[in-house]
Design a protein around this motif. Sequence first.
Motif, mmCIF file in Angstrom:
data_model
loop_
_atom_site.group_PDB
_atom_site.id
_atom_site.type_symbol
_atom_site.label_atom_id
_atom_site.label_comp_id
_atom_site.label_asym_id
_atom_site.label_seq_id
_atom_site.Cartn_x
_atom_site.Cartn_y
_atom_site.Cartn_z
ATOM 1 N N CYS A 220 0.834 -1.212 0.000
ATOM 2 C CA CYS A 220 0.000 0.000 0.000
ATOM 3 C C CYS A 220 0.862 1.252 0.000
ATOM 4 O O CYS A 220 0.580 2.223 -0.726
ATOM 5 N N GLY A 221 1.927 1.251 0.807
ATOM 6 C CA GLY A 221 2.786 2.426 0.883
ATOM 7 C C GLY A 221 3.481 2.719 -0.433
ATOM 8 O O GLY A 221 3.481 3.869 -0.908
ATOM 9 N N ASP A 222 4.055 1.695 -1.051
ATOM 10 C CA ASP A 222 4.802 1.915 -2.291
ATOM 11 C C ASP A 222 3.897 2.178 -3.481
ATOM 12 O O ASP A 222 4.171 3.073 -4.288
ATOM 13 N N VAL A 223 2.828 1.399 -3.610
ATOM 14 C CA VAL A 223 1.912 1.624 -4.733
ATOM 15 C C VAL A 223 1.258 2.992 -4.617
ATOM 16 O O VAL A 223 1.138 3.731 -5.611
ATOM 17 N N GLY A 224 0.848 3.343 -3.409
ATOM 18 C CA GLY A 224 0.262 4.668 -3.212
ATOM 19 C C GLY A 224 1.243 5.777 -3.543
ATOM 20 O O GLY A 224 0.883 6.780 -4.176
#
Length: 402
Positions: A220-224
């Motif tokens: 979630c952190g990287d894709v976001g």
Amino acid sequence: MKDLLHPISLVVAVLGFLCLLRDLPTRRRDPATTALAAVFLLSGLSFLFSITPMWNYLDRVLGTVNVSVPLAQGCVIMLIACQQVVLTYWGSPPDIARRRARAWLGAGLAVIAGLLVLFALLTPSAPRPIDFTLYYAHDNVYAAYLTLYVTAYTIGEVLLARGCWRLARRSKRTAVRVGLRIVALGAVVTFGYSGVRTGNVIAPAFGISLAGWENFAWTCGDVGAMLTLIGWLVPTITDQAQSIRYRIKQHRSHRGLLPLWLAFYSEAPEIALPIDRIDAAQRRRFRGIGIKLYRRAVEIRDGRFVIREYLDTGVRESSEAHHRTNGLHGNELNAAVTADQILAGIAARAASKRPCSDRLTDFADADRQTSSPMDDIDALLAVARHLPREPARTPHPERASA
């Protein structure tokens, strides 16, 4: 998962920063552009510091175990503040934007100061590049550290999503609207990271481990983050694509006008504007395609002026009749007739055969309306297309009209 996604995110951040770096010299007085470049730079640094090889390298060089944690997360806090600075300058008057920007940057620095103090109170015993949060989840000091970081991170992402969505509805540019909505989507995706990290603070009180959610948090952190960076880039890439297309059109127009320019230059070489006497710095400016195209257009207009007194009404009438039978009309007809007039006028000037005053006429396209420099270029290109494909040759024509 972290070491798989972070390098990809790092590449996106670096490419975005390099893309923005191209515009920084011309927009150095624009705080929003500077803040946006800082977002990409800080984002890249946060990913770089968190990759395991760099994590271990910084531990050895700086002599502090797990020092990548405050470095990476400090970059994240500042990029969140810089994102708010961008939105502030895009959506508020300059005087209000300056005050709010200082407040956002001040708040970011205050959070970073708090994180550094709390990190200094930790007693890390060994490098933990993969499972740092899980390893220290039971430490009360780290719980305070993580609470401060996640709170600031979540508030920033919520405000980012809200601000981008509201600003997108007000923007008149399609690229800006699309880009801001992608940024808002990326901010929403990061809520998954915030949720897991909030759980890391609360779970120890209930004797629960969230080890199984680590991959979800990093995803979630990287894709976001990648969606956010891509969204910020959409308006810039769109502007640069339009600029590239415009420059390509200028190069093509410059080449397309060569037959017309050569036709005039072969009879009246004095139309070439001299640049031999200007200094070296100005001469370099004349190498730009915009200046070269402008000079070529001016020289062609000068050539038209030179032969204007040799235009015979009989040539115009016969040319119009000929091209009408071929189905031409409107501006295209006027361009074809003008091309015939130019060739006939050049020949008449070379033979010193000036028509009588009662047989003088003007160029067929003299009344064509143009509203911009490129409209004027297009009018000249229309004439050039009707000239013979094998124009008169001269030695070094580009030297005279470079």
